[in-house]
Design a protein around this motif. Structure first.
Motif, PDB file in Angstrom:
ATOM      1  N   ASP A 141       0.852  -1.433   0.086  1.00  0.00           N
ATOM      2  CA  ASP A 141      -0.032  -0.025   0.146  1.00  0.00           C
ATOM      3  C   ASP A 141       0.788   1.336  -0.046  1.00  0.00           C
ATOM      4  O   ASP A 141       0.264   2.528   0.024  1.00  0.00           O
ATOM      5  CB  ASP A 141      -1.058   0.111   1.216  1.00  0.00           C
ATOM      6  CG  ASP A 141      -2.041  -1.132   0.988  1.00  0.00           C
ATOM      7  OD1 ASP A 141      -2.282  -1.611   0.126  1.00  0.00           O
ATOM      8  OD2 ASP A 141      -1.954  -1.559   2.332  1.00  0.00           O
ATOM      9  N   THR A 142       1.985   1.073  -0.273  1.00  0.00           N
ATOM     10  CA  THR A 142       2.994   2.340  -0.184  1.00  0.00           C
ATOM     11  C   THR A 142       2.823   3.031  -1.275  1.00  0.00           C
ATOM     12  O   THR A 142       2.513   2.905  -2.513  1.00  0.00           O
ATOM     13  CB  THR A 142       4.513   1.818  -0.339  1.00  0.00           C
ATOM     14  OG1 THR A 142       4.724   0.952   0.958  1.00  0.00           O
ATOM     15  CG2 THR A 142       5.337   2.990  -0.273  1.00  0.00           C
ATOM     16  N   SER A 143       2.694   4.486  -0.954  1.00  0.00           N
ATOM     17  CA  SER A 143       2.436   5.622  -1.895  1.00  0.00           C
ATOM     18  C   SER A 143       3.820   6.037  -2.349  1.00  0.00           C
ATOM     19  O   SER A 143       4.344   6.919  -1.443  1.00  0.00           O
ATOM     20  CB  SER A 143       1.219   6.768  -1.496  1.00  0.00           C
ATOM     21  OG  SER A 143       1.373   7.715  -2.435  1.00  0.00           O
ATOM     22  N   TRP A 144       4.285   5.899  -3.644  1.00  0.00           N
ATOM     23  CA  TRP A 144       5.670   6.291  -3.802  1.00  0.00           C
ATOM     24  C   TRP A 144       5.733   7.783  -4.014  1.00  0.00           C
ATOM     25  O   TRP A 144       6.867   8.196  -4.022  1.00  0.00           O
ATOM     26  CB  TRP A 144       6.268   5.352  -4.943  1.00  0.00           C
ATOM     27  CG  TRP A 144       6.238   3.892  -4.532  1.00  0.00           C
ATOM     28  CD1 TRP A 144       5.537   2.823  -5.111  1.00  0.00           C
ATOM     29  CD2 TRP A 144       7.050   3.348  -3.609  1.00  0.00           C
ATOM     30  NE1 TRP A 144       5.918   1.757  -4.374  1.00  0.00           N
ATOM     31  CE2 TRP A 144       6.983   1.926  -3.467  1.00  0.00           C
ATOM     32  CE3 TRP A 144       8.404   3.928  -2.941  1.00  0.00           C
ATOM     33  CZ2 TRP A 144       7.583   0.975  -2.752  1.00  0.00           C
ATOM     34  CZ3 TRP A 144       9.119   2.873  -2.271  1.00  0.00           C
ATOM     35  CH2 TRP A 144       8.722   1.786  -2.169  1.00  0.00           C
ATOM     36  N   ASP A 145       4.727   8.269  -4.416  1.00  0.00           N
ATOM     37  CA  ASP A 145       4.801   9.771  -4.845  1.00  0.00           C
ATOM     38  C   ASP A 145       4.914  10.511  -3.469  1.00  0.00           C
ATOM     39  O   ASP A 145       5.642  11.766  -3.690  1.00  0.00           O
ATOM     40  CB  ASP A 145       3.533   9.972  -5.655  1.00  0.00           C
ATOM     41  CG  ASP A 145       3.361   9.591  -6.868  1.00  0.00           C
ATOM     42  OD1 ASP A 145       4.420   9.176  -7.334  1.00  0.00           O
ATOM     43  OD2 ASP A 145       2.256   9.540  -7.383  1.00  0.00           O
ATOM     44  N   SER A 146       4.531  10.030  -2.413  1.00  0.00           N
ATOM     45  CA  SER A 146       4.365  10.920  -1.210  1.00  0.00           C
ATOM     46  C   SER A 146       5.346  10.222  -0.038  1.00  0.00           C
ATOM     47  O   SER A 146       5.569  11.113   0.860  1.00  0.00           O
ATOM     48  CB  SER A 146       2.985  10.840  -0.749  1.00  0.00           C
ATOM     49  OG  SER A 146       2.435   9.659  -0.466  1.00  0.00           O
ATOM     50  N   ASP A 148       8.656   8.811   2.051  1.00  0.00           N
ATOM     51  CA  ASP A 148      10.184   9.106   1.875  1.00  0.00           C
ATOM     52  C   ASP A 148      10.702   7.621   1.741  1.00  0.00           C
ATOM     53  O   ASP A 148      10.145   6.732   1.198  1.00  0.00           O
ATOM     54  CB  ASP A 148      10.701   9.225   3.564  1.00  0.00           C
ATOM     55  CG  ASP A 148      10.004  10.666   3.954  1.00  0.00           C
ATOM     56  OD1 ASP A 148       9.813  11.520   3.143  1.00  0.00           O
ATOM     57  OD2 ASP A 148       9.835  10.783   5.153  1.00  0.00           O
ATOM     58  N   GLN A 149      12.304   7.802   1.618  1.00  0.00           N
ATOM     59  CA  GLN A 149      12.820   6.586   1.466  1.00  0.00           C
ATOM     60  C   GLN A 149      12.252   5.257   2.026  1.00  0.00           C
ATOM     61  O   GLN A 149      12.082   5.073   3.264  1.00  0.00           O
ATOM     62  CB  GLN A 149      14.196   6.350   1.352  1.00  0.00           C
ATOM     63  CG  GLN A 149      14.931   5.340   1.204  1.00  0.00           C
ATOM     64  CD  GLN A 149      16.636   5.421   1.260  1.00  0.00           C
ATOM     65  OE1 GLN A 149      17.149   6.269   0.405  1.00  0.00           O
ATOM     66  NE2 GLN A 149      17.279   4.726   2.079  1.00  0.00           N
ATOM     67  N   LEU A 213      13.016   3.031  -2.900  1.00  0.00           N
ATOM     68  CA  LEU A 213      13.082   1.500  -2.390  1.00  0.00           C
ATOM     69  C   LEU A 213      14.605   1.277  -2.138  1.00  0.00           C
ATOM     70  O   LEU A 213      15.277   1.146  -3.208  1.00  0.00           O
ATOM     71  CB  LEU A 213      12.255   0.679  -3.144  1.00  0.00           C
ATOM     72  CG  LEU A 213      12.391  -0.684  -2.598  1.00  0.00           C
ATOM     73  CD1 LEU A 213      11.857  -0.865  -1.010  1.00  0.00           C
ATOM     74  CD2 LEU A 213      11.387  -1.713  -3.431  1.00  0.00           C
ATOM     75  N   LYS A 214      15.001   1.022  -1.085  1.00  0.00           N
ATOM     76  CA  LYS A 214      16.356   0.405  -0.850  1.00  0.00           C
ATOM     77  C   LYS A 214      16.296  -0.852  -0.320  1.00  0.00           C
ATOM     78  O   LYS A 214      15.668  -1.226   0.827  1.00  0.00           O
ATOM     79  CB  LYS A 214      17.218   1.372   0.089  1.00  0.00           C
ATOM     80  CG  LYS A 214      18.558   0.862   0.251  1.00  0.00           C
ATOM     81  CD  LYS A 214      19.474   1.325  -0.895  1.00  0.00           C
ATOM     82  CE  LYS A 214      20.947   1.263  -0.720  1.00  0.00           C
ATOM     83  NZ  LYS A 214      21.629   1.355  -1.965  1.00  0.00           N
ATOM     84  N   PHE A 243      19.836  -2.006  -4.595  1.00  0.00           N
ATOM     85  CA  PHE A 243      20.278  -3.143  -3.939  1.00  0.00           C
ATOM     86  C   PHE A 243      21.608  -2.891  -3.472  1.00  0.00           C
ATOM     87  O   PHE A 243      22.431  -2.480  -4.052  1.00  0.00           O
ATOM     88  CB  PHE A 243      20.147  -4.239  -4.881  1.00  0.00           C
ATOM     89  CG  PHE A 243      20.406  -5.602  -4.404  1.00  0.00           C
ATOM     90  CD1 PHE A 243      20.076  -6.124  -3.413  1.00  0.00           C
ATOM     91  CD2 PHE A 243      21.948  -6.285  -5.053  1.00  0.00           C
ATOM     92  CE1 PHE A 243      20.362  -7.299  -2.771  1.00  0.00           C
ATOM     93  CE2 PHE A 243      22.232  -7.302  -4.411  1.00  0.00           C
ATOM     94  CZ  PHE A 243      21.364  -7.971  -3.512  1.00  0.00           C
ATOM     95  N   ALA A 244      21.620  -3.372  -1.953  1.00  0.00           N
ATOM     96  CA  ALA A 244      22.824  -3.368  -1.259  1.00  0.00           C
ATOM     97  C   ALA A 244      23.195  -4.836  -0.583  1.00  0.00           C
ATOM     98  O   ALA A 244      22.091  -5.213  -0.069  1.00  0.00           O
ATOM     99  CB  ALA A 244      23.091  -2.197  -0.061  1.00  0.00           C
ATOM    100  N   LYS A 245      24.286  -5.307  -0.719  1.00  0.00           N
ATOM    101  CA  LYS A 245      24.490  -6.587  -0.232  1.00  0.00           C
ATOM    102  C   LYS A 245      25.949  -6.748   0.890  1.00  0.00           C
ATOM    103  O   LYS A 245      26.762  -5.954   0.622  1.00  0.00           O
ATOM    104  CB  LYS A 245      24.672  -7.867  -1.228  1.00  0.00           C
ATOM    105  CG  LYS A 245      25.935  -7.637  -2.030  1.00  0.00           C
ATOM    106  CD  LYS A 245      25.823  -8.626  -3.010  1.00  0.00           C
ATOM    107  CE  LYS A 245      27.268  -8.442  -4.148  1.00  0.00           C
ATOM    108  NZ  LYS A 245      27.150  -7.058  -4.892  1.00  0.00           N
TER     109      LYS A 245
END
Length: 333
Positions: A141-146, A148-149, A213-214, A243-245
């Protein structure tokens, strides 16, 4: 049905009801009702399909006898199709309180098998279970327009199934499963031209992973980091910035996880890298206490987990993971 099969990340299989349900208090009544089932829309074969029967609180409790009569009916009534002498159909008959409902498998292989050439580690988590965990967090349900990271951390990433599901759900893209065809494509009523148009239309809706998205994947096992890296490169080759590993112990890696992140993971159930799980559980509990700024969701299959963490947990959902009862837990607040 096509949309469900190609977009649902939760379904293991899809069945389609064949005809209306009917009363079946006797074999004679059942055999008569079978004549009204539109078999020709789904099966035209000389060989008998696989048949599975379940019965609960019904007079026809002998499931093998029910199966024999359905098979006999199909052998006597299905139109011949020499081009399809080998059947891959699977019919299900469910009897409940003397009411019978027939359905047919539309997919074939289980739908969690959706990643071609996936690199896996020991005891991999099914993609459908990982997707269920993602949905329980409310991430979809995340709203990517509004927003934060959004940072997701899996400290026991294995082959990367959980972060990969977060990535896939964030794109909403069509799922191309690792199978040559679905059972519904063999049905006489299947509209192949319309299905092809549907697939092309869905392909035009592709979108990349949101920049906000991280995804952080870590594990103490170098084989897990290698598998996760390869899987992410294969599935999302243009999203390396998301992506970080890290290879290392989860307590050490936690120092690099930003405040407000979400920790979603499948904890080990047995011995891992010479550590008994009791020690891992104890240390994980300390991490939860030390980082109240993080949101934790844990898939657990060990009955001693809550005792060793020494913190109260609430049950978000219960599943079966390859026959083992497991629960998705979150710390009580």
């Amino acid at each position: 049905m096509w949309r469900l099969i190609h977009h649902s990340r939760l379904a293991e299989s899809v069945r389609v009801r064949v005809g209306d349900s009917f009363k079946a208090e006797s074999f004679a009544e059942m055999e008569s009702a079978l004549n009204n089932i539109p078999w020709g829309d789904f099966i035209t074969r000389t060989s008998t399909p696989k048949i599975s029967v379940s019965s609960h609180k019904s007079r026809l409790y002998h499931t093998d006898a029910v199966k024999e009569r359905i098979a006999k009916h199909l052998n006597q009534n299905l139109p011949e199709d020499p081009s399809n002498s080998e059947s891959s159909s699977h019919i299900f008959a469910r009897l409940e309180n003397d009411i019978c409902q027939l359905s047919i498998d539309a997919t074939g292989d289980l739908l969690h098998r959706r990643t071609s050439n996936k690199h896996i580690t020991a005891s991999p988590l099914r993609e459908t279970l990982a997707a269920a965990m993602v949905h329980l967090t409310g991430f979809q349900d995340t709203s990517w327009d509004s927003s934060d990271q959004v940072t997701i951390w899996d400290p026991f990433c294995g082959s990367g199934t959980i972060p990969l599901e977060f990535a896939g759900i964030s794109t909403g893209n069509l799922i191309h499963r690792n199978m040559s065809s679905y059972h519904f494509q063999q049905w006489p009523g299947h509209r192949s031209d319309e299905y092809d148009r549907f697939l092309k239309e869905e392909e035009t809706k592709k979108r990349k992973i949101p920049k906000k998205l991280k995804l952080i994947a870590s594990d103490i096992d170098p084989r897990a980091i290698s598998a996760t890296s390869r899987n992410f490169e294969n599935m999302f080759p243009d999203s390396a910035e998301n992506f970080a590993k890290f290879r290392g112990d989860f307590e050490k890696i936690s120092e690099f996880v930003p405040r407000g992140a979400m920790c979603v993971t499948n904890l080990p159930y047995g011995i891992r890298e010479n550590y008994e799980v009791s020690e891992i559980f104890r240390r994980f509990g300390k991490l939860v206490q030390r980082r109240p700024d993080l949101r934790f969701f844990v898939l657990n299959g060990n009955s001693s987990f809550q005792n060793f963490t020494e913190i109260p947990w609430k049950i978000c959902a219960s599943f079966s993971n390859r026959g083992l009862p497991v629960q998705v837990l979150a710390p009580k607040t």
